[in-house]
Design a protein around this motif. Structure first.
Motif, PDB file in Angstrom:
ATOM      1  N   THR A 194       0.833  -1.213   0.000  1.00  0.00           N
ATOM      2  CA  THR A 194       0.000   0.000   0.000  1.00  0.00           C
ATOM      3  C   THR A 194       0.862   1.255   0.000  1.00  0.00           C
ATOM      4  O   THR A 194       2.046   1.203   0.346  1.00  0.00           O
ATOM      5  N   LYS A 195       0.230   2.367  -0.344  1.00  0.00           N
ATOM      6  CA  LYS A 195       0.917   3.648  -0.172  1.00  0.00           C
ATOM      7  C   LYS A 195       0.428   4.272   1.129  1.00  0.00           C
ATOM      8  O   LYS A 195      -0.288   5.264   1.142  1.00  0.00           O
ATOM      9  N   ALA A 196       0.800   3.611   2.229  1.00  0.00           N
ATOM     10  CA  ALA A 196       0.517   4.157   3.556  1.00  0.00           C
ATOM     11  C   ALA A 196       1.692   5.045   3.930  1.00  0.00           C
ATOM     12  O   ALA A 196       2.850   4.626   3.804  1.00  0.00           O
ATOM     13  N   ASN A 199       4.670   3.639   5.913  1.00  0.00           N
ATOM     14  CA  ASN A 199       5.751   2.874   5.261  1.00  0.00           C
ATOM     15  C   ASN A 199       6.967   3.758   5.009  1.00  0.00           C
ATOM     16  O   ASN A 199       8.108   3.282   4.997  1.00  0.00           O
ATOM     17  N   TYR A 200       6.692   5.022   4.736  1.00  0.00           N
ATOM     18  CA  TYR A 200       7.780   5.936   4.375  1.00  0.00           C
ATOM     19  C   TYR A 200       8.461   6.456   5.642  1.00  0.00           C
ATOM     20  O   TYR A 200       9.672   6.635   5.668  1.00  0.00           O
ATOM     21  N   ALA A 201       7.666   6.656   6.704  1.00  0.00           N
ATOM     22  CA  ALA A 201       8.257   7.096   7.981  1.00  0.00           C
ATOM     23  C   ALA A 201       9.277   6.065   8.462  1.00  0.00           C
ATOM     24  O   ALA A 201      10.384   6.419   8.864  1.00  0.00           O
ATOM     25  N   GLU A 230      13.524  -6.686  -2.878  1.00  0.00           N
ATOM     26  CA  GLU A 230      12.149  -6.167  -2.836  1.00  0.00           C
ATOM     27  C   GLU A 230      12.021  -4.960  -3.775  1.00  0.00           C
ATOM     28  O   GLU A 230      11.579  -5.085  -4.882  1.00  0.00           O
ATOM     29  N   GLU A 231      12.412  -3.788  -3.304  1.00  0.00           N
ATOM     30  CA  GLU A 231      12.287  -2.589  -4.131  1.00  0.00           C
ATOM     31  C   GLU A 231      13.191  -1.499  -3.575  1.00  0.00           C
ATOM     32  O   GLU A 231      13.780  -1.654  -2.517  1.00  0.00           O
ATOM     33  N   VAL A 232      13.233  -0.370  -4.287  1.00  0.00           N
ATOM     34  CA  VAL A 232      14.048   0.765  -3.853  1.00  0.00           C
ATOM     35  C   VAL A 232      13.099   1.721  -3.110  1.00  0.00           C
ATOM     36  O   VAL A 232      11.881   1.535  -3.143  1.00  0.00           O
ATOM     37  N   GLY A 257       3.838  -1.093  -8.643  1.00  0.00           N
ATOM     38  CA  GLY A 257       4.017   0.188  -9.324  1.00  0.00           C
ATOM     39  C   GLY A 257       3.313   0.231 -10.676  1.00  0.00           C
ATOM     40  O   GLY A 257       3.315  -0.751 -11.423  1.00  0.00           O
ATOM     41  N   VAL A 258       2.751   1.372 -10.984  1.00  0.00           N
ATOM     42  CA  VAL A 258       2.109   1.571 -12.285  1.00  0.00           C
ATOM     43  C   VAL A 258       3.189   1.574 -13.369  1.00  0.00           C
ATOM     44  O   VAL A 258       3.014   1.016 -14.459  1.00  0.00           O
ATOM     45  N   THR A 259       4.332   2.182 -13.062  1.00  0.00           N
ATOM     46  CA  THR A 259       5.429   2.213 -14.034  1.00  0.00           C
ATOM     47  C   THR A 259       5.977   0.799 -14.234  1.00  0.00           C
ATOM     48  O   THR A 259       6.271   0.390 -15.367  1.00  0.00           O
ATOM     49  N   ARG A 260       6.094   0.050 -13.141  1.00  0.00           N
ATOM     50  CA  ARG A 260       6.554  -1.349 -13.222  1.00  0.00           C
ATOM     51  C   ARG A 260       5.689  -2.140 -14.192  1.00  0.00           C
ATOM     52  O   ARG A 260       6.190  -2.815 -15.095  1.00  0.00           O
ATOM     53  N   GLY A 300       9.493   4.263 -11.435  1.00  0.00           N
ATOM     54  CA  GLY A 300       8.486   4.918 -10.603  1.00  0.00           C
ATOM     55  C   GLY A 300       7.995   6.194 -11.269  1.00  0.00           C
ATOM     56  O   GLY A 300       8.625   6.683 -12.218  1.00  0.00           O
ATOM     57  N   THR A 301       6.910   6.728 -10.766  1.00  0.00           N
ATOM     58  CA  THR A 301       6.313   7.918 -11.372  1.00  0.00           C
ATOM     59  C   THR A 301       7.287   9.097 -11.378  1.00  0.00           C
ATOM     60  O   THR A 301       7.347   9.849 -12.347  1.00  0.00           O
ATOM     61  N   ALA A 302       8.047   9.251 -10.287  1.00  0.00           N
ATOM     62  CA  ALA A 302       8.928  10.422 -10.198  1.00  0.00           C
ATOM     63  C   ALA A 302      10.064  10.330 -11.210  1.00  0.00           C
ATOM     64  O   ALA A 302      10.268  11.238 -12.017  1.00  0.00           O
TER      65      ALA A 302
HETATM   66  C1  LIG Z   1       7.741   2.246  -2.358  1.00  0.00           C
HETATM   67  C2  LIG Z   1       7.463   2.525  -3.787  1.00  0.00           C
HETATM   68  N1  LIG Z   1       7.705   1.567  -4.698  1.00  0.00           N
HETATM   69  C3  LIG Z   1       7.455   1.760  -6.005  1.00  0.00           C
HETATM   70  C4  LIG Z   1       6.946   2.969  -6.478  1.00  0.00           C
HETATM   71  C5  LIG Z   1       6.667   3.140  -7.939  1.00  0.00           C
HETATM   72  O1  LIG Z   1       5.281   3.142  -8.163  1.00  0.00           O
HETATM   73  P1  LIG Z   1       4.658   3.914  -9.423  1.00  0.00           P
HETATM   74  O2  LIG Z   1       5.315   3.360 -10.618  1.00  0.00           O
HETATM   75  O3  LIG Z   1       3.200   3.594  -9.358  1.00  0.00           O
HETATM   76  O4  LIG Z   1       4.941   5.352  -9.204  1.00  0.00           O
HETATM   77  C6  LIG Z   1       6.703   4.000  -5.565  1.00  0.00           C
HETATM   78  C7  LIG Z   1       6.164   5.290  -6.028  1.00  0.00           C
HETATM   79  O5  LIG Z   1       4.994   5.482  -6.056  1.00  0.00           O
HETATM   80  C8  LIG Z   1       6.950   3.776  -4.193  1.00  0.00           C
HETATM   81  O6  LIG Z   1       6.718   4.739  -3.292  1.00  0.00           O
END
Ligand SMILES: Cc1ncc(COP(=O)(O)O)c(C=O)c1O
Length: 355
Positions: A194-196, A199-201, A230-232, A257-260, A300-302
């Motif tokens: 999730t994008k909670a 998770n980022y804190a 896992e992921e970055v 990820g949407v980009t993934r 990722g989106t950014a």
């Molecule tokens: C932890 C994490 N993983 C992966 C992604 C990449 O996801 P997306 O491609 O949907 O931006 C993001 C960014 O949203 C992220 O915060």
């Protein structure tokens, strides 16, 4: 529910130099605000002047982190066209994030249509310089003034907009990544999918320690064996090994990820083999030792696609290819950004043009 409009008296000055936008500090004139409580359901939706929130210091979100968010962008294409990239996927993911955090459901179609209205109203804030965009940040919080651990009954769902600069003002440059083998981000069954905000804190400390060592990004390993990739920090990760593109499977602990998803589709359509599977850091080390680790990139989106030059894991340094950017990484970057900005035809129906 109707979407109201509350006009502000004076508009802000828009940034003059689009090369100095940076990320996430400038906000537009308006925001979308939606409100819900358990007696009335969703009872308020308006495009309002951007401004501070007023919350009780006891608001649940401030104590127990009942918050989820999303991140997507509006792009300025040729001829002034305004394009969004797969925004319905962000709505779906936000709905799943909310459900995981025991938050009340929302009407994704209404939310997305309201975002379209907001972006249209703020279209003059969408920058046009290469690589720039308007970042869209939906945020959903539980706000009951109640200091007890429970799911909220009162909610705000709001969306703010921020013009953002090019991620690569000097062109795509490979980054060095620190493989985190002390802290973990999540485990299966947790909230990693999730994008909670929480998770980022919990990932900040690892990020700060990596920064002190000179790395801009952390690569997370699985939370149990600290072995599987896992992921970055804010990107998914891909490896090209001996001609095959490999990315960790979505097994319940990484963000889908949407980009993934877009990269997997594009690469397969270009005839490249793509596997989603469990892959360990030992396999990456071995691939490099055998001269088969050809490319590594985050998605990722950014950053869209971010080439990785080196992975540093304990006392080992895993250099990728020749340390520069690989051809597949470049092709994927060009294809996705081409679709996002409308420079190339979108065969997938991923773009939505605001009219
Ligand atoms: C932890 C994490 N993983 C992966 C992604 C990449 O996801 P997306 O491609 O949907 O931006 C993001 C960014 O949203 C992220 O915060």
């Amino acid at each position: 529910m109707d979407l109201e409009f509350i006009k502000r008296e004076t508009l802000k000055d828009k940034p003059k130099d689009e090369t100095k936008l940076g990320f996430g500090r400038i906000f537009t004139d308006y925001m979308l605000m939606m409100k819900r409580d358990n007696t009335r359901g969703w009872f308020y939706a308006a495009i309002e002047p951007f401004g501070d929130l007023s919350l009780s210091p006891a608001a649940l979100v401030l104590h127990y982190a009942q918050e989820v968010f999303e991140g997507l962008k509006a792009y300025r294409g040729g001829g002034g066209r305004i394009l969004l990239f797969r925004p319905w996927e962000n709505m779906k993911r936000m709905a799943l994030s909310a459900a995981r955090l025991s938050m009340q459901p929302f009407d994704s179609d209404f939310l997305l249509n309201s975002i379209y209205e907001l972006v249209k109203r703020e279209k003059d804030w969408i920058p046009a310089a290469p690589g720039t965009s308007l970042y869209i940040r939906p945020t959903y919080i539980g706000i009951d003034p109640f200091v007890g651990v429970a799911a909220a009954e009162e909610y705000l769902l709001y969306v703010i907009l921020s013009p953002v600069g090019a991620y690569y003002p000097r062109g795509l440059e490979p980054v060095d990544i620190f493989v985190e083998n002390n802290y973990v981000r999540t485990v299966r069954g947790g909230t990693g999918t999730t994008k909670a905000g929480a998770n980022y804190a919990i990932s900040l400390l690892a990020g700060e320690e990596a920064h002190q060592k000179g790395f801009s990004q952390v690569l997370w390993l699985d939370g149990v064996e600290k072995t599987y990739i896992e992921e970055v920090g804010s990107m998914n990760i891909f490896f090209k090994i001996d001609g095959e593109i490999i990315t960790p499977a979505l097994q319940g602990s990484i963000l889908p990820g949407v980009t993934r998803d877009s990269i997997i589709r594009i690469a397969r359509d270009k005839g490249m083999p793509v596997s989603e599977k469990r892959i360990s850091i030992y396999e990456i080390e071995e691939a490099q030792a055998d001269g088969k680790l050809e490319e590594v990139f985050g998605s990722g989106t950014a950053a869209v696609v971010s080439p990785v030059g080196k992975l540093v894991w304990g006392d080992k340094t895993i250099v990728v290819g020749d340390g520069g950017m690989g051809q597949v990484t470049r092709m994927l970057y060009d294809t996705i950004t081409g679709i996002q900005y409308g420079r190339i035809e979108d065969p997938y129906g991923w773009t939505y043009e605001l009219k």
